[in-house]
Design a protein around this motif. Sequence first.
Motif, PDB file in Angstrom:
ATOM      1  N   ARG A 181       0.959  -0.843   0.044  1.00 32.63           N
ATOM      2  CA  ARG A 181       0.125   0.109   0.016  1.00 32.63           C
ATOM      3  C   ARG A 181       0.729   0.909   0.255  1.00 32.63           C
ATOM      4  O   ARG A 181       0.236   2.512  -0.435  1.00 32.63           O
TER       5      ARG A 181
ATOM      6  N   LYS B  90       1.019   3.963  -2.616  1.00 34.33           N
ATOM      7  CA  LYS B  90       0.623   5.409  -2.552  1.00 34.33           C
ATOM      8  C   LYS B  90       2.040   6.664  -3.388  1.00 34.33           C
ATOM      9  O   LYS B  90       1.130   7.437  -3.781  1.00 34.33           O
ATOM     10  N   ASP B  91       2.555   6.074  -3.140  1.00 33.67           N
ATOM     11  CA  ASP B  91       3.888   6.789  -3.718  1.00 33.67           C
ATOM     12  C   ASP B  91       4.123   6.579  -4.993  1.00 33.67           C
ATOM     13  O   ASP B  91       4.448   7.617  -5.609  1.00 33.67           O
TER      14      ASP B  91
END
Length: 321
Positions: free
Chosen positions: A299, A303-304
């Motif tokens: 996750r 996200k990055d």
Amino acid sequence: MTSKLDQLRAMTTVVADSGDIEAVARLKPVDCTTNPTIVLKALGTPMFADAIKEAIAWGKKQGGTPDAVASAVADRLAISVGAALSGLVPGRVSTEVDADLSFNTEGSIAKARAIIAAYKERGISHDRILIKLASTWEGIRAAEVLQKEGIDCNLTLLFSKAQAVACADAKVFLISPFVGRILDWYKKSTGKEYAPEEDPGVLSVREIYNYYKANDIKTIVMGASFRSAGEVEALAGCDRLTISPNLLDELAKDEGKLERKLSPENKTSVSKIAVDERTFRWMMNEDAMATEKLAEGIRAFAKDLIALRTMVGKELQLAAA
């Protein structure tokens, strides 16, 4: 007395866990590892301003939906960071397959091949690159295919013996068991503080290292995700260790004696086991720490990755205005 970093280099291959060009040039590691977080941070520095301009200009000439173009430009920028690092280290640069492909074997294989092709376009051969894949069942299966094609892989987000055994069965080139993230989980779960010799992350890597050496498994063990120099020292002698610049600096300034903790000669006998898909998934299910930290890591990287693609999308919009 030589520094602990120099002593460590005499027994372990030291790898920089960073996209910081200046730090890599100064510390002179053998290899470099990157991930979406590291790439995003590197691209936020002035050093990659020209690379961003070049990639945006390239993106404007590409066809496809805005999201597809942004994704392609983000991939190009990740290669730009890796290419810059490859010019500074004599060994390998690890480049990560998109986190959102962590449960997609065929997608991971296709992305890995594309990464190798992109490096080749820049004159960087496949034997200078390690393809990083999450240690999911699907990621391990992708690595098995890629290894047979001569594309060496680094299996990351590894938290358990089940993952390590499955990677060995797939004849993966290298694994990156995460030390600090295991410690994080146990500290939060138990409320305890752990000295390096009782650190659950350290003990996990030692167990995996011993299993590999006892069974003559050629897969390289590279400890990763360190929270302190003490954790690094507790794994001195491991095949490889990938260490952040701040901890490398700390070890470079310390001239105390560094004791070797791991050695192939000191292995203890342990039976070799095989892990099929059903066994793998059950073992992971029974290991709350490994299950939670693997999912959390995927996750975080996703996200990055989204943040990088969003940044690229905005730059593309500005360039088109």
